[in-house]
Enzyme design. Sequence first.
Site, PDB file in Angstrom:
ATOM      1  N   ASP B  16       0.856  -1.198   0.000  1.00 37.65           N
ATOM      2  CA  ASP B  16       0.000   0.000   0.000  1.00 37.65           C
ATOM      3  C   ASP B  16       0.893   1.249   0.000  1.00 37.65           C
ATOM      4  O   ASP B  16       0.583   2.260  -0.643  1.00 37.65           O
ATOM      5  CB  ASP B  16      -0.946  -0.001   1.211  1.00 37.65           C
ATOM      6  CG  ASP B  16      -2.263   0.715   0.921  1.00 37.65           C
ATOM      7  OD1 ASP B  16      -2.221   1.745   0.240  1.00 37.65           O
ATOM      8  OD2 ASP B  16      -3.313   0.246   1.376  1.00 37.65           O
ATOM      9  N   HIS B  19       1.876   3.132  -3.266  1.00 37.85           N
ATOM     10  CA  HIS B  19       1.091   4.237  -3.842  1.00 37.85           C
ATOM     11  C   HIS B  19       1.733   5.581  -3.482  1.00 37.85           C
ATOM     12  O   HIS B  19       1.906   6.446  -4.323  1.00 37.85           O
ATOM     13  CB  HIS B  19      -0.344   4.230  -3.294  1.00 37.85           C
ATOM     14  CG  HIS B  19      -1.182   3.090  -3.778  1.00 37.85           C
ATOM     15  ND1 HIS B  19      -1.496   2.915  -5.105  1.00 37.85           N
ATOM     16  CD2 HIS B  19      -1.781   2.076  -3.111  1.00 37.85           C
ATOM     17  CE1 HIS B  19      -2.271   1.838  -5.221  1.00 37.85           C
ATOM     18  NE2 HIS B  19      -2.456   1.304  -4.036  1.00 37.85           N
ATOM     19  N   HIS B 198      -8.419  -3.893   7.189  1.00 37.90           N
ATOM     20  CA  HIS B 198      -7.407  -3.034   6.571  1.00 37.90           C
ATOM     21  C   HIS B 198      -7.940  -1.608   6.607  1.00 37.90           C
ATOM     22  O   HIS B 198      -8.936  -1.304   5.951  1.00 37.90           O
ATOM     23  CB  HIS B 198      -7.173  -3.514   5.130  1.00 37.90           C
ATOM     24  CG  HIS B 198      -6.255  -2.650   4.316  1.00 37.90           C
ATOM     25  ND1 HIS B 198      -4.931  -2.982   4.094  1.00 37.90           N
ATOM     26  CD2 HIS B 198      -6.457  -1.490   3.653  1.00 37.90           C
ATOM     27  CE1 HIS B 198      -4.366  -2.052   3.322  1.00 37.90           C
ATOM     28  NE2 HIS B 198      -5.269  -1.130   3.037  1.00 37.90           N
ATOM     29  N   HIS B 200      -7.681   2.790   6.635  1.00 34.41           N
ATOM     30  CA  HIS B 200      -6.983   3.982   6.131  1.00 34.41           C
ATOM     31  C   HIS B 200      -7.270   5.154   7.046  1.00 34.41           C
ATOM     32  O   HIS B 200      -8.275   5.180   7.762  1.00 34.41           O
ATOM     33  CB  HIS B 200      -7.391   4.289   4.676  1.00 34.41           C
ATOM     34  CG  HIS B 200      -6.614   3.489   3.678  1.00 34.41           C
ATOM     35  ND1 HIS B 200      -5.420   3.918   3.146  1.00 34.41           N
ATOM     36  CD2 HIS B 200      -6.845   2.269   3.144  1.00 34.41           C
ATOM     37  CE1 HIS B 200      -4.947   2.998   2.309  1.00 34.41           C
ATOM     38  NE2 HIS B 200      -5.793   1.984   2.293  1.00 34.41           N
ATOM     39  N   TYR B 289     -11.799   5.797  -3.310  1.00 35.40           N
ATOM     40  CA  TYR B 289     -10.628   4.901  -3.249  1.00 35.40           C
ATOM     41  C   TYR B 289      -9.357   5.699  -2.967  1.00 35.40           C
ATOM     42  O   TYR B 289      -9.006   6.621  -3.709  1.00 35.40           O
ATOM     43  CB  TYR B 289     -10.544   4.213  -4.610  1.00 35.40           C
ATOM     44  CG  TYR B 289      -9.719   2.955  -4.680  1.00 35.40           C
ATOM     45  CD1 TYR B 289     -10.073   1.824  -3.953  1.00 35.40           C
ATOM     46  CD2 TYR B 289      -8.611   2.884  -5.518  1.00 35.40           C
ATOM     47  CE1 TYR B 289      -9.331   0.663  -4.058  1.00 35.40           C
ATOM     48  CE2 TYR B 289      -7.873   1.721  -5.637  1.00 35.40           C
ATOM     49  CZ  TYR B 289      -8.241   0.620  -4.893  1.00 35.40           C
ATOM     50  OH  TYR B 289      -7.516  -0.538  -5.010  1.00 35.40           O
TER      51      TYR B 289
END
Lengths: 298, 342
Positions: B16, B19, B198, B200, B289
């Site tokens: 991740d 990115h 998971h 964010h 996203y």
Amino acid sequence: MGKLSAAIVGPGNIGTDLLVKLLRSDLVEVHSMVGVDPASDGLARARELGVPASAEGVDWLLARPDPPDLVFEATSAKAHLANAPRYAEAGITAVDLTPAAAGPFVCPPVNLDTLSDAPNLNMITCGGQATIPIVHAVSSVVPVPYAEIVASIASRSAGPGTRANIDEFTETTARAIESVGGAARGKAIIILNPVSPPMIMRDTVFCAIPDDADTAAIAASIERMVAEVAAYVPGYTLRAEPQFDEPRDIWNGMARVAVFLEVRGNGDHLPPWAGNLDIMTAAAARVGERLAGGKAAS
Amino acid sequence: MTGQDKIRITDSTLRDGSHAMAHRFTEGQVRGVVHALDRAGVEVIEVTHGDGLGGSSFNYGFSLEDDITLVAAAVDEAERAKIAVLLLPGLGTVADLRRAHDAGASVARIATHCTEADVSLQHFAAARDLGMETVGFLMLSHRVGPAELARQARIMVDGGAECVYVVDSAGALVLGDAQERISALVEEIGHEAQVGFHGHQNLSLGVANSVLAQQNGARQIDGALCALGAGAGNSPTEVLVATFERLGVPTGVDVQGALAAADEVVKPFLDRLPFADRGAITQGYAGVYSSFLLHAERAAERYGVPAHEILQKVGEAGYVGGQEDMIIDVALELAAERERAS
């Protein structure tokens, strides 16, 4: 001018959409619709439309006293691989809408003229039919070391076959971007989007091009190609002018052209959002008509 | 100690986090991070392009180093940790998975949009055939309710997933939202598979949601050192480890080792620390996203329209992970609107 007669094998969504299109054709006459499930909606629809229909499969078709000139196969890769030799033996040209790729890939505006004698033609994939014309339009002006396509389709338009073997889509499309589109290396990406109301099929084509490419010539070539595809897929349009970008580090130093396409279906069997289905059947119908035109002329 | 079940931390700094690094990780950075995580006791380390195997592309950004080279380096560096790879069906293929397995990857994480689990079945079957541990990833989990998410998790488990994650790709789950989804998955698959989370940080809730996930039965939790990840980043591994230790939940990871890995290994090579800026918060708020952030910033610069407006519109259109090309499309549309208005 004599019509070619054509059977449709596989009465699912693709076969049914193709049926509706072929019934409008002046060059192709629908011989019959063939399936294996007596309860099939597609077979019932064919009967309603006055088309002979059978649930007894290819055995039935090949036992007809008047077999068709053409067969459109809209079953599965496995079924087509089993049927293809039988069609060949019977002298029937096969237009294959499955991923079997028993015959050469055909994309009508790119290579149909060179393949009119092939006994078996493969329609690649929906994403391939939408994007390979553009890759070819670019690669006929400048060398394309790499081309990449992104096909976004409505979840509802992705059938169980596509879902069970999505690698078949990415791998087949990538190969055809190379062999038909003319890119040295191809890559294909497919995205299923479940948004409601369903999104209309979208395709993006990225081609790596030389630093000093004649961008006006590339743009003109793309626009000509879009018009050619739109001649048989009326809902095929550019969302914006082709976008040219200078080389960037994150693109490994390549310059690129990006082309944003929308494929709105004709609404023949499934609604207009199913542009992926529409472009496959429209391209297949185009192949049938060209073969009919060619045979009538010869 | 309360005798709570151990949870497993999977560190995704090198996936991740890719990115946030525009997919420019070097082999040296990968070796350094793996070495530090392995020493700290992290059991699973994910190493792949941010969009998974085969992600290197115009659409998502090209990797500086080939995925397989980086996986092999990670495998070589790790003494105890398993190396995981991510695969998004439609982008990566079984052939990519085989190459990763040949390079030594032993955990296959297969990710689909939260309503499309059935596209993963061929990849789970292949991973099981290869003898890999399997994890399913239901991305943008906020887009469907708990019951539908549990149905999708069931499809993955029936296909061979040994754990299914609630993946908050947009950082949009607010506390109870995460809790309900985890509970629904535990109820549906908990007797035969694990459940993971998971998170964010777009709304700064990654760690809090992870704790709620653990309290509701999740046994695998993702993090990334220094939060390095898409959007405002992931739940920071070092914060997760410290927090779970304070809660008496064993992770097997040494707190000081995790803190050192973040501070001494990752932080020095970062140009920008993940931060909940206007774009990232918009993502959490509008359910976009997280990986779209840098792409929106680049399109904003190219076409002279604000990144947060692009992200807002992308959210309204309901675009899903992988549709980075639509960011340019939206930017072009906004630019055309502005031109008409002026």
